[in-house]
Design a protein around this motif. Structure first.
Motif: not given
Length: 186
Positions: A13-30
């Motif tokens: 519903n907003d940019t912070s929600e999408l950012a949370s998903v992308l940062s979650h996936e980045m965390s898996h990679v990191t």
């Protein structure tokens, strides 16, 4: 490379929600979760093969395999919590509202409930499943709330709900309309 589906974008519903998903996936990679999980899967396969070769008792072999699968599932649930935790931190450092993850997970849970009630899923996403690779959504929401509280108060960080919704307005999601219409299984 990270990818998101149009359905996921529509669920946010907003940019912070999408950012949370992308940062979650980045965390898996990191955190190298995929590599670690692959090593765990190899160990499970090795244990299974050794048990089969050494023990001619099918019941003992099945028990060993079940124990290995349970260990692998609980390991991946721990990875999901770790990625949630790390992801919220990444989103906050990037300037986003830390509660975006809480709101997104809540929307995801409601969407799963809706699909479950509509007969699209036979699995209750709230029910704990010891073989599931992901923790139950209410557990993740509670964990995300705790992490967000530690990092910032409500209202901190960017959300840009209006800009986000304007950006996705008119976006097609679901089945590809160029392939025709889908009704049931036809």
């Amino acid at each position: 490379q990270l990818y998101v589906t149009r359905g996921l974008i529509a669920l946010a519903n907003d940019t912070s929600e999408l950012a949370s998903v992308l940062s979650h996936e980045m965390s898996h990679v990191t955190a190298r979760h995929a590599a670690i999980r692959e090593d765990q899967a190899r160990q499970v396969a090795l244990v299974s093969r050794v048990v089969q070769d050494v023990l001619s008792d099918p019941e003992t072999g099945a028990l060993a395999l079940a124990k290995s699968k349970i260990a692998l599932a609980s390991f991946s649930r721990a990875q999901e919590f770790e990625a949630d935790d790390m992801g919220i931190g990444i989103a906050v450092r990037a300037g986003y509202d830390p509660y975006g993850a809480v709101r997104f997970l809540t929307s995801m849970g409601r969407n799963a409930d809706l699909k479950s009630n509509a007969g699209q899923s036979h699995i209750d996403p709230r029910a704990p499943d010891f073989l599931s690779s992901h923790p139950a959504t209410p557990e993740r929401i509670k964990n995300a709330q705790g992490n967000a509280r530690q990092l910032a108060g409500p209202g901190a960080g960017a959300r840009d709900k209006q800009g986000y919704l304007e950006g996705i307005n008119g976006m097609v999601y679901g089945e590809d309309p160029s392939e025709g219409f889908v009704r049931g299984r036809r």
